[in-house]
Write an enzyme that holds these catalytic residues in place. Sequence first.
Site, short mmCIF file in Angstrom:
data_model
loop_
_atom_site.label_atom_id
_atom_site.label_comp_id
_atom_site.label_asym_id
_atom_site.label_seq_id
_atom_site.Cartn_x
_atom_site.Cartn_y
_atom_site.Cartn_z
N ASP A 61 0.84 -1.19 0.00
CA ASP A 61 0.00 0.00 0.00
C ASP A 61 0.88 1.25 0.00
OD1 ASP A 61 -2.29 1.86 1.01
OD2 ASP A 61 -3.27 -0.09 0.86
N HIS A 95 -3.37 6.02 3.78
CA HIS A 95 -4.21 4.89 3.39
C HIS A 95 -3.68 3.56 3.93
CE1 HIS A 95 -5.94 1.91 0.51
NE2 HIS A 95 -6.97 2.75 0.47
N SER A 272 -11.34 -0.70 -0.10
CA SER A 272 -10.02 -0.75 0.53
C SER A 272 -10.11 -1.14 2.00
CB SER A 272 -9.33 0.62 0.43
OG SER A 272 -8.87 0.87 -0.86
#
Length: 551
Positions: A61, A95, A272
Amino acid sequence: MKHILPAILLSLLLAPALTQASPAQPNDPRFGDQWGLTQIGAQCAWAVTTGSADVTVAVVDSGVDMNHPDLVDRLRTDGRDFVDGDNDPSDENGHGTNVAGIVAATLANNEGIVGLAPGIRILPIRVMNARGAGSDRAISRGVRYAADKGAQVINLSLGATLTIDADTVSEQVTSAIRYAQSKGSLVIVAAGNDFLPLENAIVGDNTDVVVVAATDENDIKAEFSNSGPWVSVTAPGVHILSTMPTYDVYLTSQVPKSERFDKNYDYMSGTSQATPFVSALAALLFSAHPDWDWRQVEAALKEQVVDISAQNATLAEKRFLGTGRIDACKALGGAVAAPTATQPPEATSAPPTARPTSSAAAPRPTPIAVDIPGTSSAGATSSLARELLLIGGAFACGMVLLVGLLLFAIFRIVRRPKPAQAPAPAAYIPPVGQPGSFPASVPAAAQPAPIPNAAQWGVLRIVGGPVPPRVYPLAGAGALIGRGDDCAVLILGDPAISRRHAIIRTDGRQSTIEDAGSTHGTYLSGQRIVTPTLLRRGDIIQVGQTLLRFE
């Protein structure tokens, strides 16, 4: 006083037993805000295993906050940064840290939240830059690195959607995924957040990749979630609380103020967020069954699910949501968590405090191998025995304390004169954004304070765009339009709308509208407005891709 002292003494003697943390009752202060864990039966699963330190999830990620207090003890130190080409996979976007927390935030540390697999290890791999973009080359290298480092599970909450972000599948990434599978890794990928039945370009024709769609608290497909025959399972993906970097990153400091996330912990929505729930459950299965290979774990993920076809009849008929919603309790041999009762369509919107949907279809970000060091499981039987012993002891101590306090209370009540009758308490209203409080319309708690005795002076009606029709009453001095928790006109499901997009005001004689610093601007009857502009009945307002008529 002489009656109180024995009760206090008894409480002090029993306090250690009553406050001792356990998987059955985590002491993590925000555990109660994690509706997804409850829905998929996390506590039941933890009675079997909280995960083994021999199992690693690679989070490919944007990196991970390597010093976050809820993650630091779970992170492997041999992560890698394929953006800058070094050994420091620190998150510069936010994220990846959010994804990692869903997988394995530390259990029972009196800190923040809990991950679904808090005993495993996370291998942090950075393949996305500060803005959340990653090249095919970086992602493919990250996947191969995760496999070579022995990650049993590779989480890819990233990708590019065919026909929108990509014309063809990514040969580099699909090849890397097949390499990882040949090394024994189970690869789990987000379906994407385009509202449509579109494929993720990093999957290709590989039917052994587990593709995850997102559902809400009512087990209904999230509005933003992609779907299709390639989806394997679904998992909670709306208004998910998880970790965020403890320092300033792109999502907490550089996006427009109305769209910024909080440091330390915050909510995100997206496939996600659904994907790491599945990755964490896979890690628990690897922990409970160390002799299983990735194909056996994949089969258990897909077979041991909750049927949500009644809530998603049309999609289920087309087989667009896979086999069902994951259930950790069922997958690990416990009782099945009952499916959520069907709700009417208008009651399925995300909670008012939901943040902007995080995109799994961002410019080709790669999966980060999440390897979380933690307490290793001594096996299902011994773990369960320990849990039962701990729970039983705490229960017995609690009952002794409860009886003592009840006797003391009865004694005090008998001796005390009866007080005058107090007025009945006001009815309890669930806090906005908490599980069980999904509103059918704009919640009163999200509206600005009304002018005393002010009557409704208008309505806004959705007449076009990706969001279902809805009417918003206007009252008080004004109304904020957006997707933030302080918006009276709360519009969820349009990714182009800012958290604070526009504001309508009235002085009792005329109404005006102005942009509130949105990313994409506010339009009135086709013209972008830059200053407060007079608003008339029948005018069409465009915010993001949504059209509203003022009436």
